[in-house]
Write a protein that holds these residues in place. Structure first.
Motif, PDB file in Angstrom:
ATOM      1  N   PRO A 125     109.807  99.435  17.910  1.00  0.00           N
ATOM      2  CA  PRO A 125     108.981 100.625  18.331  1.00  0.00           C
ATOM      3  C   PRO A 125     107.443 100.489  18.021  1.00  0.00           C
ATOM      4  CG  PRO A 125     110.228 101.274  16.452  1.00  0.00           C
ATOM      5  CD  PRO A 125     110.593  99.775  16.679  1.00  0.00           C
ATOM      6  N   ASN A 126     106.820 101.401  18.986  1.00  0.00           N
ATOM      7  CA  ASN A 126     105.278 101.314  18.792  1.00  0.00           C
ATOM      8  C   ASN A 126     104.926 102.054  17.593  1.00  0.00           C
ATOM      9  OD1 ASN A 126     104.852  99.696  20.930  1.00  0.00           O
ATOM     10  ND2 ASN A 126     104.744 101.573  22.551  1.00  0.00           N
ATOM     11  N   ASN A 127     105.706 103.051  17.290  1.00  0.00           N
ATOM     12  CA  ASN A 127     105.493 103.782  16.177  1.00  0.00           C
ATOM     13  C   ASN A 127     106.587 103.949  14.988  1.00  0.00           C
ATOM     14  OD1 ASN A 127     104.827 105.816  14.221  1.00  0.00           O
ATOM     15  ND2 ASN A 127     104.047 107.171  16.046  1.00  0.00           N
ATOM     16  N   ALA A 128     106.403 102.978  14.172  1.00  0.00           N
ATOM     17  CA  ALA A 128     107.558 102.886  13.129  1.00  0.00           C
ATOM     18  C   ALA A 128     107.909 104.323  12.353  1.00  0.00           C
ATOM     19  CB  ALA A 128     107.150 101.922  12.219  1.00  0.00           C
ATOM     20  N   LEU A 129     106.670 105.008  12.297  1.00  0.00           N
ATOM     21  CA  LEU A 129     107.168 106.317  11.523  1.00  0.00           C
ATOM     22  C   LEU A 129     107.791 107.213  12.291  1.00  0.00           C
ATOM     23  CD1 LEU A 129     106.277 107.907   8.864  1.00  0.00           C
ATOM     24  CD2 LEU A 129     104.419 108.472   9.921  1.00  0.00           C
ATOM     25  N   ASP A 130     107.693 107.134  13.537  1.00  0.00           N
ATOM     26  CA  ASP A 130     108.567 108.202  14.439  1.00  0.00           C
ATOM     27  C   ASP A 130     109.991 107.503  14.452  1.00  0.00           C
ATOM     28  OD1 ASP A 130     106.439 109.726  15.084  1.00  0.00           O
ATOM     29  OD2 ASP A 130     106.144 108.937  17.333  1.00  0.00           O
ATOM     30  N   PHE A 131     110.132 106.297  14.440  1.00  0.00           N
ATOM     31  CA  PHE A 131     111.267 105.766  14.218  1.00  0.00           C
ATOM     32  C   PHE A 131     112.010 106.232  13.209  1.00  0.00           C
ATOM     33  CE2 PHE A 131     114.491 102.390  12.999  1.00  0.00           C
ATOM     34  CZ  PHE A 131     115.143 102.126  14.085  1.00  0.00           C
ATOM     35  N   ILE A 132     111.460 105.925  11.843  1.00  0.00           N
ATOM     36  CA  ILE A 132     112.062 106.411  10.605  1.00  0.00           C
ATOM     37  C   ILE A 132     112.316 108.049  10.709  1.00  0.00           C
ATOM     38  CG2 ILE A 132     111.458 106.592   8.071  1.00  0.00           C
ATOM     39  CD1 ILE A 132     110.009 104.013   8.375  1.00  0.00           C
ATOM     40  N   LYS A 133     111.376 109.055  11.180  1.00  0.00           N
ATOM     41  CA  LYS A 133     111.631 110.103  11.229  1.00  0.00           C
ATOM     42  C   LYS A 133     112.967 110.581  12.012  1.00  0.00           C
ATOM     43  CE  LYS A 133     107.109 111.924  10.727  1.00  0.00           C
ATOM     44  NZ  LYS A 133     105.802 112.526  11.445  1.00  0.00           N
ATOM     45  N   LEU A 134     113.075 109.920  13.204  1.00  0.00           N
ATOM     46  CA  LEU A 134     114.074 110.309  13.957  1.00  0.00           C
ATOM     47  C   LEU A 134     115.585 109.730  13.324  1.00  0.00           C
ATOM     48  CD1 LEU A 134     115.067 110.891  17.054  1.00  0.00           C
ATOM     49  CD2 LEU A 134     114.976 108.394  17.472  1.00  0.00           C
ATOM     50  N   HIS A 135     115.543 108.577  12.625  1.00  0.00           N
ATOM     51  CA  HIS A 135     116.816 108.102  12.151  1.00  0.00           C
ATOM     52  C   HIS A 135     117.012 108.763  10.848  1.00  0.00           C
ATOM     53  CE1 HIS A 135     116.353 105.021  15.244  1.00  0.00           C
ATOM     54  NE2 HIS A 135     117.689 104.737  14.979  1.00  0.00           N
ATOM     55  N   MET A 136     116.023 109.535  10.375  1.00  0.00           N
ATOM     56  CA  MET A 136     116.350 110.163   9.028  1.00  0.00           C
ATOM     57  C   MET A 136     116.637 111.748   9.518  1.00  0.00           C
ATOM     58  SD  MET A 136     113.955 108.516   6.035  1.00  0.00           S
ATOM     59  CE  MET A 136     114.545 109.343   4.896  1.00  0.00           C
TER      60      MET A 136
END
Length: 103
Positions: free
Chosen positions: A41-52
């Motif tokens: 993903p372009n934004n790894a932090l958004d990926f982490i937030k979504l999966h957490m």
């Protein structure tokens, strides 16, 4: 030297706390999922937030839910008014309990 040991001990306590509460396992699994993602993903932090689960609802979803809530509240108010009106009409048509029909 004693200061170094004190901070090291605090770190170890904090690490045990994170391990015991499941934070380390959760972070590890999310980071592994990000690592195994074929299209990063372009934004790894958004990926982490979504999966957490910290991302919360999308703004468009929140707006849609707010609109639905407002609509349902209006419908509820209308139904409450109708219910009140129907109860009043029913009370007008019912005979008082001490009168017998035909008397």
């Amino acid at each position: 030297m004693a200061n170094y040991r004190a901070s090291d001990s605090k770190r170890e306590q904090f690490r045990r706390y994170l391990e015991k509460s499941g934070v380390l396992d959760t972070l590890t699994s999310v980071l592994v999922a990000l690592y195994e993602e074929p299209d990063k993903p372009n934004n790894a932090l958004d990926f982490i937030k979504l999966h957490m689960g910290a991302g919360g609802p999308e703004p468009a979803d929140a707006d849609a839910l707010r609109m639905e809530l407002t609509d349902l509240q209006q419908k509820c108010n209308l139904l409450m008014e109708e219910n009140k009106e129907l109860r009043t009409r029913l009370m007008q048509h019912e005979a008082p309990p001490d009168e017998e029909p035909g008397e």
